[in-house]
Design a protein around this motif. Structure first.
Motif, PDB file in Angstrom:
ATOM      1  N   LEU A  79     116.773 127.500  -1.505  1.00 44.73           N
ATOM      2  CA  LEU A  79     115.730 126.486  -1.664  1.00 44.73           C
ATOM      3  C   LEU A  79     115.797 125.926  -3.072  1.00 44.73           C
ATOM      4  CD1 LEU A  79     113.035 125.161  -0.544  1.00 44.73           C
ATOM      5  CD2 LEU A  79     111.866 127.007  -1.751  1.00 44.73           C
ATOM      6  N   MET A  80     115.802 124.604  -3.167  1.00 44.57           N
ATOM      7  CA  MET A  80     115.808 123.976  -4.483  1.00 44.57           C
ATOM      8  C   MET A  80     114.531 123.173  -4.638  1.00 44.57           C
ATOM      9  SD  MET A  80     119.695 122.629  -5.048  1.00 44.57           S
ATOM     10  CE  MET A  80     120.093 122.151  -3.378  1.00 44.57           C
ATOM     11  N   ILE A  81     113.870 123.372  -5.766  1.00 41.41           N
ATOM     12  CA  ILE A  81     112.661 122.616  -6.051  1.00 41.41           C
ATOM     13  C   ILE A  81     112.880 121.891  -7.372  1.00 41.41           C
ATOM     14  CG2 ILE A  81     110.162 122.725  -6.405  1.00 41.41           C
ATOM     15  CD1 ILE A  81     110.276 125.512  -5.004  1.00 41.41           C
ATOM     16  N   ALA A  82     112.849 120.581  -7.326  1.00 41.59           N
ATOM     17  CA  ALA A  82     113.039 119.799  -8.545  1.00 41.59           C
ATOM     18  C   ALA A  82     111.682 119.472  -9.144  1.00 41.59           C
ATOM     19  CB  ALA A  82     113.796 118.518  -8.226  1.00 41.59           C
ATOM     20  N   THR A  83     111.530 119.764 -10.430  1.00 35.75           N
ATOM     21  CA  THR A  83     110.259 119.500 -11.090  1.00 35.75           C
ATOM     22  C   THR A  83     110.485 118.659 -12.342  1.00 35.75           C
ATOM     23  OG1 THR A  83     110.380 121.504 -12.432  1.00 35.75           O
ATOM     24  CG2 THR A  83     109.337 121.702 -10.280  1.00 35.75           C
ATOM     25  N   SER A  84     109.396 118.123 -12.885  1.00 32.33           N
ATOM     26  CA  SER A  84     109.542 117.248 -14.046  1.00 32.33           C
ATOM     27  C   SER A  84     109.677 118.032 -15.340  1.00 32.33           C
ATOM     28  CB  SER A  84     108.332 116.327 -14.145  1.00 32.33           C
ATOM     29  OG  SER A  84     107.180 117.109 -14.393  1.00 32.33           O
ATOM     30  N   GLY A  85     109.446 119.297 -15.295  1.00 26.90           N
ATOM     31  CA  GLY A  85     109.536 120.071 -16.524  1.00 26.90           C
ATOM     32  C   GLY A  85     109.779 121.525 -16.208  1.00 26.90           C
ATOM     33  N   ASN A  86     109.688 122.358 -17.238  1.00 29.88           N
ATOM     34  CA  ASN A  86     109.929 123.772 -17.016  1.00 29.88           C
ATOM     35  C   ASN A  86     108.752 124.402 -16.283  1.00 29.88           C
ATOM     36  OD1 ASN A  86     111.914 125.641 -17.285  1.00 29.88           O
ATOM     37  ND2 ASN A  86     112.034 125.373 -19.521  1.00 29.88           N
ATOM     38  N   VAL A  87     109.020 124.968 -15.134  1.00 27.39           N
ATOM     39  CA  VAL A  87     107.967 125.591 -14.346  1.00 27.39           C
ATOM     40  C   VAL A  87     108.347 127.047 -14.125  1.00 27.39           C
ATOM     41  CG1 VAL A  87     106.869 125.614 -12.080  1.00 27.39           C
ATOM     42  CG2 VAL A  87     107.333 123.433 -13.211  1.00 27.39           C
TER      43      VAL A  87
END
Ligand code: ZN
Length: 488
Positions: A197-205
């Motif tokens: 599973l890949m989750i793209a986020t706008s910053g470090n999560v």
């Protein structure tokens, strides 16, 4: 009407409802499988912190679940043949079939009635819950959770609505939006391929990942996140800020669901529904990308993070997929199948290379937006991006192989890979071309789009779906990649 992104939705939602605290009554209507619930007079639906609460009497009489109220412990038990949900007045923790789950709102006592969160209870009991803002109505569907996406005029991602009245833009970190302090990162894309599973986020999560059983699930909480507008456009996201990703070809995974799980603190939750308990590993080293890898069970030693140990990262993108089949060949075959078949052969060859990490944007028939694809490559900071396609023309005569690039920094990759590709296909060499294409434009690394041959030309097409031909093409692409990356 444009599909509403999270923030726009939030504003509309806030406008639609009385402010938190003005709870007592709400004009919200409730529909169950298309029929409006005829609530007994005096029964009031309430709204607290923008959550709709319903009397337990409605849960039993109207929704048809078994409800028990225990006065001494102030606990409510809602049951059907599959699921038991236990909640306690004033407690944010619910017990779902023996597992502890947090709610973003607690059951409350109002007069002589106990009110429970409608969305939480209905969705835990397997119903789909949608909010129609224009009608101020809650739509519950007792059937398959995914049905409304294919039936509703709003839900389907392929619909391009266009009549919604414009909503004033909001500052996404502005203080007027409760539960969204200035430090929120956004969740921009979710995809599942290669059992990962890949989750793209706008910053470090920093994800908080844990297992639940009965049924087996992996839960990924992403603290201080909310869905971005982009997410709402690219994924099915219903007006209750939840949706799901169909997963096929992975026997361990039955479904992936995502939701804005809590408003305060704002938390996006992704749940992987499993068919049996599965080990996993989590990595979030790469800025803005979280991986939940279900391949962990196959090996004793943990896999090193992608792109470490001096490895080059190659993203292979099989064009189209899922509900976007691409071009149709002269014999009725889908481009998406051609692209995937060649891409998988390229992947298999690249996996043998010790100094290359290969990431697929899709390795099955999933639907992926163009921005999902570029986001994966950009967030991974991959070294190169190679998109694989079949060409098509309204005329049946054009034939041959061509390679596209958009940015100047991609010309060397385009030239090298095309040299090997054209030789491998043996089709007419149409050369390297400039094209203003999303995936080669929006990626930040050298990126090419390969048009292997023409599906609309019968001579090309006769070769394209041939296994030997595809193996040869895959080898050619890999030779080009290795020459460009200077990998022995
Ligand atoms: Zn294509």
């Amino acid at each position: 009407m444009k599909r509403l992104g999270f923030l726009v939705f939030l504003v509309v939602f806030l406008l639609a409802f009385p402010k938190a605290g003005d709870a007592a009554s709400s004009s919200a209507k409730i529909f169950l499988d298309g029929q409006q619930l005829n609530l007994t007079s005096g029964v009031q639906v309430a709204n607290v912190n923008n959550n709709i609460l319903i009397p337990i009497r409605v849960v039993s009489e109207n929704l048809g679940f078994k409800v028990d109220w225990e006065k001494s412990s102030q606990s409510v038990t809602v049951q059907n043949s599959i699921t038991t949900v236990k909640m306690v007045v004033g407690s944010k923790t619910a017990d779902i079939d023996g597992s502890q789950v947090s709610m973003n709102i607690t059951p409350v006592l109002s007069g002589k009635t106990t009110l429970v969160p409608l969305r939480f209870v209905s969705s835990q009991m397997g119903m789909d819950v949608k909010w129609n803002n224009q009608e101020k109505a809650v739509y519950l569907s007792s059937g398959s959770v995914s049905d409304p996406w294919f039936e509703g005029e709003e839900g389907s991602p392929s619909v391009e609505p266009d009549t919604e009245s414009p909503v004033a833009p909001v500052d996404p970190v502005g203080p007027s939006v409760p539960g969204t302090p200035g430090t929120l990162a956004t969740v921009d894309a979710i995809s599942f391929s290669d059992n990962r599973l890949m989750i793209a986020t706008s910053g470090n999560v920093k994800p908080n990942v844990f297992k639940l059983n009965a049924p087996d699930r992996i839960v990924i909480d992403l603290p201080n996140t909310a869905f971005s507008e982009v997410f709402g456009y690219e994924h099915t996201l219903n007006t209750q800020n939840s949706g799901e990703l169909a997963v096929t070809d992975y026997p361990d995974v039955s479904l992936i669901r995502y939701a804005l799980f809590s408003d305060s603190p704002s938390t996006v939750r992704v749940v992987i529904n499993l068919t049996s308990p599965v080990e996993y590993s989590v990595s979030s080293e790469n800025d803005g990308l979280v991986f939940i890898d279900l391949n962990a069970q196959d090996s004793e030693e943990p896999t090193p993070p992608i792109g470490t140990e001096g490895k080059k990262v190659v993203v292979i993108d099989a064009g189209h997929g899922g509900s976007a089949p691409g071009a149709l060949s002269v014999t009725g075959k889908h481009e998406k199948a051609l692209n995937l078949s060649i891409a998988l052969k390229v992947e298999a060859l690249l996996k043998k290379e010790k100094s290359i990490d290969v990431i697929m944007t899709r390795s099955d028939d999933s639907t992926l937006s163009l921005s999902d694809r570029t986001k994966i490559a950009n967030n991974l900071k991959s070294d190169i991006f190679v998109s694989i396609h079949g060409n098509s023309n309204t005329s049946s005569s054009p034939n041959g192989t061509e390679t596209y690039y958009t940015r100047e920094t991609s010309t060397q990759l385009a030239n090298i890979i095309h040299k090997h590709l054209a030789k491998a296909t043996g089709l007419k060499d149409r050369g390297v071309k400039y094209g203003n294409l999303h995936v080669t434009r929006e990626t930040k690394m050298p990126a090419v789009l390969l048009e292997i041959g023409f599906l609309s030309n019968s001579k090309d097409e006769a070769q394209l779906f041939n296994d030997d031909f595809q193996n040869r093409v895959a080898k050619g692409i890999v030779s080009g990649i290795k020459e460009y990356l200077k990998v022995q």
